[in-house]
Scaffold this motif. Structure first.
Motif, PDB file in Angstrom:
ATOM      1  N   GLN A   1      11.271  63.994  73.448  1.00 20.88           N
ATOM      2  CA  GLN A   1      12.664  64.091  73.039  1.00 20.88           C
ATOM      3  C   GLN A   1      12.783  63.517  71.630  1.00 20.88           C
TER       4      GLN A   1
ATOM      5  N   VAL B   1      15.469  62.380  68.656  1.00 20.95           N
ATOM      6  CA  VAL B   1      16.854  62.047  68.300  1.00 20.95           C
ATOM      7  C   VAL B   1      16.915  61.835  66.795  1.00 20.95           C
TER       8      VAL B   1
ATOM      9  N   ASP C   1      20.963  57.843  65.862  1.00 16.40           N
ATOM     10  CA  ASP C   1      21.395  57.103  67.043  1.00 16.40           C
ATOM     11  C   ASP C   1      22.700  57.677  67.579  1.00 16.40           C
TER      12      ASP C   1
ATOM     13  N   ARG D   1      23.140  60.550  68.930  1.00 15.81           N
ATOM     14  CA  ARG D   1      23.202  62.006  68.898  1.00 15.81           C
ATOM     15  C   ARG D   1      22.406  62.606  70.053  1.00 15.81           C
TER      16      ARG D   1
ATOM     17  N   ALA E   1      19.617  64.763  72.040  1.00 10.71           N
ATOM     18  CA  ALA E   1      18.192  64.892  71.730  1.00 10.71           C
ATOM     19  C   ALA E   1      17.764  66.352  71.643  1.00 10.71           C
TER      20      ALA E   1
END
Length: 291
Positions: free
Chosen positions: A106, A108, A111, A113, A115
């Motif tokens: 995953q 991102v 921070d 948001r 994935a």
């Protein structure tokens, strides 16, 4: 998303924005980048480095340029005293690894948001696997000895993308490649190549797409975005603009390369952004040069 200066945009088919609409949350300490968006989209060159964005669509138009206001200064970013210079492989000798660039399943970009799903990763020494035709040849001539890339699915599931980093000899070589790529895309003499990740991902290698590239140090960060259903991507697709910003600026630049530079700091604002255009079409049965 991180705060960053709003670039000046120029559209050629039709007017389009690269601004993902979250300028208020961008960091003002980012390195200036030049953004190019090609023939059927927008190319933006920020004064330092270079972020280019092109649309891989069939037709070109001569729609007059359009500009967006810029409400923040463009700033230059340099290495801190405890960092190291990433302008050359002489001072940045460690090779990139998949673990460094795409460590998890995953991804991102910022921070808080959603994935992205990492479907497949690849690291290799043959840069022509990720850029075909004259673009691949150009990168090889300019010393590209490594590419690390991944194919991902967007959080909403509607887009497939391939993003990664090319490792060139030095900043001058990376900048020469950036400038030449613009023309090669315009002439359809090469293309950035997506990485197939198995069933249901063929669109990332063949469909009409939008592609962005950006220079930092001796690296070229790039991302190409397609619709997962293989349909032609809309030039006004706000989600595509958001994905390009997420992957190139927020993740690869301010994440991966910022960590490698070990603590860049902002310096004085640079000159205003400049603009240019390029274009690249979908494969649609053509050869790797797009002809």
């Amino acid at each position: 998303m991180s705060e960053s200066p709003n670039p000046l945009l120029r559209a050629t088919d039709p007017p389009d924005d690269f601004e993902p609409g979250r300028a208020g949350r961008r960091r003002s300490g980012g390195r200036a980048w030049q953004v190019l968006i090609g023939g059927t989209a927008v190319l933006v060159l920020l004064a330092l480095g270079g972020l280019a964005v092109a649309t891989l669509l069939e037709d070109k138009t001569s729609t007059p340029p359009a500009a967006l206001p810029s409400d923040q200064p463009v700033v230059e970013q340099s290495a801190a005293a405890n960092g190291h210079d990433i302008d050359s492989r002489d001072t940045d000798q460690s090779a990139l690894t998949v673990k460094e660039v795409f460590p998890n399943k995953q991804l991102v970009a910022d921070d808080g948001r959603p994935a992205y799903q990492v479907l497949k990763t690849q690291a290799g020494t043959d840069c022509t696997a990720a850029a075909t035709g004259e673009i691949g040849d150009l990168l090889a001539r300019l010393g590209c000895n490594q590419v690390v890339r991944a194919t991902l699915r967007s959080p909403d599931g509607d887009h497939l993308l391939t993003a990664g980093l090319f490792n060139l000899t030095d900043a001058a070589s990376a900048q020469r490649a950036r400038d030449r790529i613009r023309q090669l895309l315009d002439d359809r003499q090469g293309r950035f190549q997506g990485l197939s990740a198995g069933d249901g991902t063929d669109a990332v290698t063949t469909a009409a797409a939008r592609v962005g590239w950006q220079v930092r140090g001796h690296y070229i960060a790039y991302c190409l975005v397609t619709r997962a259903d293989g349909e032609q991507i809309s030039s006004s697709d706000a989600k595509t603009r958001e994905i390009l910003y997420d992957m190139i600026e927020s993740y690869l630049n301010r994440g991966v390369l910022e960590r490698r530079a070990n603590g860049g700091v902002a310096s004085q604002p640079t000159a205003s952004p400049t603009e240019s255009t390029a274009s690249q079409s979908a494969t649609n049965g053509r050869n790797s040069s797009g002809n």
